[in-house]
Design an enzyme around this catalytic site. Structure first.
Site, PDB file in Angstrom:
ATOM      1  N   TYR A  78     -37.608  -0.273  -3.018  1.00  0.00           N
ATOM      2  CA  TYR A  78     -36.672   0.835  -2.787  1.00  0.00           C
ATOM      3  C   TYR A  78     -37.374   2.188  -2.917  1.00  0.00           C
ATOM      4  O   TYR A  78     -38.188   2.392  -3.826  1.00  0.00           O
ATOM      5  CB  TYR A  78     -35.532   0.784  -3.820  1.00  0.00           C
ATOM      6  CG  TYR A  78     -34.522  -0.302  -3.563  1.00  0.00           C
ATOM      7  CD1 TYR A  78     -33.761  -0.317  -2.395  1.00  0.00           C
ATOM      8  CD2 TYR A  78     -34.326  -1.315  -4.494  1.00  0.00           C
ATOM      9  CE1 TYR A  78     -32.835  -1.314  -2.176  1.00  0.00           C
ATOM     10  CE2 TYR A  78     -33.394  -2.319  -4.279  1.00  0.00           C
ATOM     11  CZ  TYR A  78     -32.651  -2.311  -3.113  1.00  0.00           C
ATOM     12  OH  TYR A  78     -31.734  -3.306  -2.906  1.00  0.00           O
ATOM     13  N   CYS A  87     -36.149  -3.862  -8.811  1.00  0.00           N
ATOM     14  CA  CYS A  87     -34.828  -4.054  -8.204  1.00  0.00           C
ATOM     15  C   CYS A  87     -33.905  -4.772  -9.195  1.00  0.00           C
ATOM     16  O   CYS A  87     -34.313  -5.111 -10.295  1.00  0.00           O
ATOM     17  CB  CYS A  87     -34.948  -4.883  -6.929  1.00  0.00           C
ATOM     18  SG  CYS A  87     -36.219  -4.313  -5.797  1.00  0.00           S
ATOM     19  N   MET A  88     -32.683  -5.028  -8.785  1.00  0.00           N
ATOM     20  CA  MET A  88     -31.731  -5.695  -9.679  1.00  0.00           C
ATOM     21  C   MET A  88     -32.195  -7.104 -10.054  1.00  0.00           C
ATOM     22  O   MET A  88     -32.055  -7.525 -11.207  1.00  0.00           O
ATOM     23  CB  MET A  88     -30.346  -5.748  -9.031  1.00  0.00           C
ATOM     24  CG  MET A  88     -29.284  -6.312  -9.950  1.00  0.00           C
ATOM     25  SD  MET A  88     -27.654  -6.403  -9.190  1.00  0.00           S
ATOM     26  CE  MET A  88     -27.077  -4.740  -9.383  1.00  0.00           C
ATOM     27  N   ASP A  89     -32.760  -7.809  -9.101  1.00  0.00           N
ATOM     28  CA  ASP A  89     -33.084  -9.222  -9.327  1.00  0.00           C
ATOM     29  C   ASP A  89     -34.551  -9.567  -9.127  1.00  0.00           C
ATOM     30  O   ASP A  89     -34.942 -10.713  -9.334  1.00  0.00           O
ATOM     31  CB  ASP A  89     -32.290 -10.098  -8.340  1.00  0.00           C
ATOM     32  CG  ASP A  89     -30.882  -9.597  -8.144  1.00  0.00           C
ATOM     33  OD1 ASP A  89     -30.147  -9.559  -9.141  1.00  0.00           O
ATOM     34  OD2 ASP A  89     -30.539  -9.201  -7.016  1.00  0.00           O
ATOM     35  N   ARG A 135     -31.488  -9.969 -46.817  1.00  0.00           N
ATOM     36  CA  ARG A 135     -30.898 -10.182 -45.486  1.00  0.00           C
ATOM     37  C   ARG A 135     -32.027 -10.039 -44.462  1.00  0.00           C
ATOM     38  O   ARG A 135     -32.419  -8.939 -44.091  1.00  0.00           O
ATOM     39  CB  ARG A 135     -29.792  -9.148 -45.210  1.00  0.00           C
ATOM     40  CG  ARG A 135     -28.649  -9.190 -46.233  1.00  0.00           C
ATOM     41  CD  ARG A 135     -27.519  -8.237 -45.854  1.00  0.00           C
ATOM     42  NE  ARG A 135     -27.946  -6.866 -45.692  1.00  0.00           N
ATOM     43  CZ  ARG A 135     -28.015  -5.950 -46.656  1.00  0.00           C
ATOM     44  NH1 ARG A 135     -27.683  -6.270 -47.910  1.00  0.00           N
ATOM     45  NH2 ARG A 135     -28.423  -4.728 -46.407  1.00  0.00           N
TER      46      ARG A 135
HETATM   47  C1  LIG Z   1     -28.978  -5.902 -39.040  1.00  0.00           C
HETATM   48  C2  LIG Z   1     -28.823  -5.809 -40.508  1.00  0.00           C
HETATM   49  C3  LIG Z   1     -29.791  -6.367 -41.352  1.00  0.00           C
HETATM   50  C4  LIG Z   1     -31.099  -6.938 -40.854  1.00  0.00           C
HETATM   51  O1  LIG Z   1     -32.040  -5.896 -40.771  1.00  0.00           O
HETATM   52  P1  LIG Z   1     -33.563  -6.165 -40.303  1.00  0.00           P
HETATM   53  O2  LIG Z   1     -34.182  -4.838 -40.342  1.00  0.00           O
HETATM   54  O3  LIG Z   1     -33.458  -6.713 -38.913  1.00  0.00           O
HETATM   55  O4  LIG Z   1     -34.130  -7.155 -41.243  1.00  0.00           O
HETATM   56  C5  LIG Z   1     -29.537  -6.366 -42.713  1.00  0.00           C
HETATM   57  N1  LIG Z   1     -28.411  -5.818 -43.206  1.00  0.00           N
HETATM   58  C6  LIG Z   1     -27.469  -5.239 -42.425  1.00  0.00           C
HETATM   59  C7  LIG Z   1     -26.263  -4.640 -43.047  1.00  0.00           C
HETATM   60  C8  LIG Z   1     -27.655  -5.200 -41.054  1.00  0.00           C
HETATM   61  O5  LIG Z   1     -26.731  -4.619 -40.288  1.00  0.00           O
END
Ligand SMILES: *Cc1c(COP(=O)(O)O)cnc(C)c1O
Length: 389
Positions: A265, A311-313, A219
């Site tokens: 500010y 500032c905000m913007d 992932r």
């Molecule tokens: C966000 C997430 C990832 C990705 O993780 P990275 O460190 O950004 O690669 C993988 N698995 C789960 C369950 C996540 O929540």
């Protein structure tokens, strides 16, 4: 002409960098391991749909988001690839998930039974989340895992197509807690028939550091965007990561002020001598938060300090001499040989790089680049349009 943002502050997202990072990761993990592109939180602030398309084009086979709304948004923008929802969805929303053809995370038997009661459809795909030490979401005991397997076996509504866990310390030098979690995951796997499942435990850090411990998929989140999962890992990356995100603005007002003039500010900054002061149209409502006062920006390839409160913007920069209104100013990114990296901003704010692109709000339009040419502009304030090339 690009006529659909009228304030000169914008994010540039280099989609070639995203594709390169995905390709390098694919090479690193090998053909047998799938790449799941994590595009939660609007693609870590880069834009979920654009990142998803680039990642899929470069070899990702699945997408992951945190919440069901994010998944529906991708479907509504025409994304057809498999989408895994990593977080907990309401059991009552199981039919909605099915309508959008999503893969849902099953994290407890109670959730599963409630979802089963709320469900009419058949064959909804589940990935079981096991908690091996993160303490966040997931099944913690083998007995509960077995109950889930038994429930699904006797239910027409669901099929288990994956199992996964998440590491708490994969990005740290010291591997012992990681290895404990890894072992625990192996134990869980021995309690469930898993030959046909998509088995995944790796985030970016694990994918980069332990290419032999990935099971079937990685992932990939932070490193798809070109960022190191931690400072610890920065000097031992197996390939170069290319940052995709930069933040740009322009000088909108330039003036010479006499010694003693106060700025912004609270009148906290006072010109030490006659000074040139420039005004930038970006502020804390864009995510350029007040803690970034006294940080630096790039103009003509050199660093200059912000002065006075943000500032905000708007905020102000001290210039070395008169510069024309319209001069480009880079808050994150490269100019000539100088670079203000996301890591530099994170370090200044005492936080991690993950937080920085997420922090730049949707008021800042995102301009996408492919092959050094801008290809799409997203400005949620106005209507979206594609730039004609
Ligand atoms: C966000 C997430 C990832 C990705 O993780 P990275 O460190 O950004 O690669 C993988 N698995 C789960 C369950 C996540 O929540």
């Amino acid at each position: 002409m690009q006529a659909d943002f009228y304030r000169d502050t914008w994010v540039e997202v280099n989609l070639d960098a995203i594709e390169q990072n995905v390709r390098n990761m694919k090479n690193h993990i090998g053909d047998l391991v799938d790449l799941i592109a994590v595009v939660k939180a609007n693609g870590y602030g880069h834009g979920a749909k654009q990142v998803a398309e680039s990642a899929l084009h470069a070899g990702a086979s699945m997408l992951a988001v945190a919440f069901i709304d994010e998944a529906i948004s991708l479907r509504q923008q025409g994304i057809k690839a498999p989408i895994l929802v990593l977080g907990a969805i309401r059991a009552a929303d199981i039919e909605l998930a099915n309508k959008y053809d999503l893969i849902i995370t099953c994290f407890s038997i109670d959730w599963l039974m409630e979802a089963g009661n709320a469900c009419m459809s058949h064959g909804i795909q589940l990935h079981i989340k096991v908690d091996t030490g993160m303490g966040r979401l997931g099944v913690r005991e083998e007995s509960e895992l077995k109950k889930i397997v038994n429930y699904v076996e006797s239910s027409p509504h669901f099929q288990i197509t994956g199992i996964f866990t998440h590491f708490a310390t994969a990005d740290e030098d010291e591997p012992s807690y990681f290895l404990t979690q890894y072992k625990r995951f192996q134990q869980f796997l021995s309690f469930i028939p898993h030959e046909k499942l998509l088995i995944h435990c790796a985030n970016s850090a694990t994918g980069l550091k332990f290419p032999s411990k990935l099971y079937n998929a990685v992932r990939l989140g932070i490193s798809m965007y070109g960022l190191s999962p931690s400072v610890d890992m920065k000097n031992s990356l197996p390939f170069t990561l290319e940052e995709a995100f930069s933040l740009q603005t322009k000088l909108v007002h330039v003036k010479k002020v006499p010694k003693g003039t106060k700025i912004s500010y609270g009148a906290t900054y006072e010109a030490m001598e006659d000074e040139w002061i420039g005004t930038l149209p970006i502020g804390y409502a864009d995510g350029w938060i007040r803690k970034l006062r006294d940080s630096e920006v790039l103009i003509l390839g050199q660093r200059f300090p912000l002065v006075g409160r943000i500032c905000m913007d708007q905020c102000m920069v001290r210039l070395p001499y008169e510069l024309p209104v319209g001069t480009k100013v880079t808050l994150i990114g490269k100019q000539d040989t100088q670079k203000i990296s996301i890591d530099e901003v994170a370090n200044r704010l005492d936080t991690i790089n993950y937080e920085i692109p997420c922090m730049i709000t949707s008021r800042v339009p995102r301009l996408y680049f492919k092959g050094n040419k801008s290809c799409e502009l997203i400005n949620p304030l106005l209507t979206n349009m594609t730039i004609e090339s």
